[in-house]
Design a protein around this motif. Sequence first.
Motif, mmCIF file in Angstrom:
data_model
loop_
_atom_site.group_PDB
_atom_site.id
_atom_site.type_symbol
_atom_site.label_atom_id
_atom_site.label_comp_id
_atom_site.label_asym_id
_atom_site.label_seq_id
_atom_site.Cartn_x
_atom_site.Cartn_y
_atom_site.Cartn_z
ATOM 1 N N LEU A 1 11.013 4.452 5.396
ATOM 2 C CA LEU A 1 9.889 5.091 6.060
ATOM 3 C C LEU A 1 8.624 4.984 5.216
ATOM 4 O O LEU A 1 7.531 4.713 5.743
ATOM 5 C CB LEU A 1 10.225 6.557 6.337
ATOM 6 N N LEU A 2 8.743 5.208 3.912
ATOM 7 C CA LEU A 2 7.589 5.070 3.016
ATOM 8 C C LEU A 2 6.971 3.680 3.122
ATOM 9 O O LEU A 2 5.748 3.532 3.229
ATOM 10 C CB LEU A 2 8.021 5.329 1.569
ATOM 11 N N ILE A 3 7.807 2.663 3.097
ATOM 12 C CA ILE A 3 7.300 1.294 3.157
ATOM 13 C C ILE A 3 6.676 1.013 4.521
ATOM 14 O O ILE A 3 5.622 0.374 4.619
ATOM 15 C CB ILE A 3 8.420 0.288 2.848
ATOM 16 N N SER B 1 0.140 1.611 -3.569
ATOM 17 C CA SER B 1 -1.025 1.155 -2.812
ATOM 18 C C SER B 1 -0.645 0.265 -1.637
ATOM 19 O O SER B 1 0.320 -0.498 -1.682
ATOM 20 C CB SER B 1 -1.987 0.400 -3.732
ATOM 21 N N GLU B 2 -1.436 0.390 -0.575
ATOM 22 C CA GLU B 2 -1.221 -0.444 0.603
ATOM 23 C C GLU B 2 -1.409 -1.917 0.259
ATOM 24 O O GLU B 2 -0.711 -2.785 0.800
ATOM 25 C CB GLU B 2 -2.180 -0.033 1.707
ATOM 26 N N ASN B 3 -2.327 -2.229 -0.644
ATOM 27 C CA ASN B 3 -2.536 -3.621 -1.056
ATOM 28 C C ASN B 3 -1.267 -4.217 -1.647
ATOM 29 O O ASN B 3 -0.910 -5.369 -1.360
ATOM 30 C CB ASN B 3 -3.668 -3.710 -2.080
ATOM 31 N N PHE B 4 -0.575 -3.429 -2.486
ATOM 32 C CA PHE B 4 0.655 -3.952 -3.088
ATOM 33 C C PHE B 4 1.733 -4.136 -2.023
ATOM 34 O O PHE B 4 2.460 -5.145 -2.042
ATOM 35 C CB PHE B 4 1.159 -3.040 -4.201
ATOM 36 N N ILE B 5 1.865 -3.174 -1.122
ATOM 37 C CA ILE B 5 2.869 -3.308 -0.058
ATOM 38 C C ILE B 5 2.588 -4.557 0.773
ATOM 39 O O ILE B 5 3.510 -5.298 1.145
ATOM 40 C CB ILE B 5 2.894 -2.052 0.835
ATOM 41 N N ASN B 6 1.338 -4.815 1.068
ATOM 42 C CA ASN B 6 0.985 -6.025 1.821
ATOM 43 C C ASN B 6 1.394 -7.289 1.072
ATOM 44 O O ASN B 6 1.926 -8.238 1.669
ATOM 45 C CB ASN B 6 -0.518 -6.056 2.101
ATOM 46 N N GLU B 7 1.155 -7.311 -0.234
ATOM 47 C CA GLU B 7 1.580 -8.460 -1.033
ATOM 48 C C GLU B 7 3.098 -8.590 -1.038
ATOM 49 O O GLU B 7 3.647 -9.686 -0.891
ATOM 50 C CB GLU B 7 1.101 -8.301 -2.481
ATOM 51 N N ALA B 8 3.778 -7.461 -1.233
ATOM 52 C CA ALA B 8 5.231 -7.469 -1.381
ATOM 53 C C ALA B 8 5.949 -7.907 -0.112
ATOM 54 O O ALA B 8 7.042 -8.475 -0.180
ATOM 55 C CB ALA B 8 5.717 -6.082 -1.802
ATOM 56 N N THR B 9 5.331 -7.659 1.045
ATOM 57 C CA THR B 9 5.992 -7.942 2.322
ATOM 58 C C THR B 9 5.391 -9.151 3.038
ATOM 59 O O THR B 9 5.533 -9.297 4.243
ATOM 60 C CB THR B 9 5.941 -6.706 3.234
#
Length: 361
Positions: free
Chosen positions: A244-246, A259-267
Amino acid sequence: MNSSKVYSLLLLFFLIFSFCSKKDNEEEIIVVEPTEKIYFPSITTNTWETITPEDLQWNLNKIEDLKTFLSEKNTKSFIVLYNGKIVIEEYFNNHTSTSNWYWASAGKTLTSTLSGIAQDENLLNIHDKVSDYLGTGWTSATLEKENLITCKNLLSMTAGLDDSLGDDVSADNLKYVADAGTRWAYHNVYVKMQEVVAKASNTTWTNYFNTKLRDKIGMNGVWTDIGSLNVYWSTTRSMARFGLLISANGKWENTQIVSENFINEATNTSQNINNSYGYFWWLNGKPNYHLPQSQAQFNGELIPNAPADLFCALGKNDQKIYVVPSKKIVIIRMGEAAENVNFALSNFDNDLWEKMNDVIE
């Protein structure tokens, strides 16, 4: 009719037309579809709001077929969230809501997330050399080749080290094969990223994980050493909390955990070799993919039956976290291998999504 009357009539017509046009435009601007707010369960209690499949107009008969399939495929637990609320929660084969089970390689995504948190806190930079944090000599490669390996290479499985030598990640067993960034290989060297985070944060990996992630979103669970690997165990609901967090772009209620920026990179695709791999997240909807213990490229999508925007955490013996932004759903599966022992992707993924499509479409 004199000219003054004509002018007055034209002016009146113009004003009426302008007023109507303005009103119509204002109405178009006002009509906006409301955004449904994501629900987050309490971090201090185990209460969790639900929404019924009927509310979502899902196919109830197909849900029974899905449950039968899951039971026959050695499943221990299965949760489906819609916009944060539980739609389906089932336990099988003597597993319960309080039982812990291992995440296997699905837990790699925990390591990715903690790396992002540490970067957000300016404790590290994933573009730095690994040796900046661990010192030189952490591999058996030459200094020149070792210094090519960045933290991002660890996160994207492009460290260029020999993946055929087993689980041991001691320096003697981390041998050079190719320059970092030129070869994708699924490798246990990823655990070195946990050492990097511990060094950078000047604490233990477990302490940093518990204080920066686990406790902030109400998870339970423990890390257990199995050989050279650090494996996470938790309840299924705790795995669902992380999913849910992700799905909420790293935010829990009003707090940005990562950060949302990191999640965007990671996914999203993290390198130019395996299009279907981010930072320990597997990505659907790409034209091709690579799998563990192989240098072969397979054409087509990772999970053809699944939505194209799905991304997922895949662990040995079919531990799964699926996140589908377009459907607002998160799915968790824990258990034994559905069929044969496997490292990540299996036929079960595609078969499960065939069943899920019958339920939700």
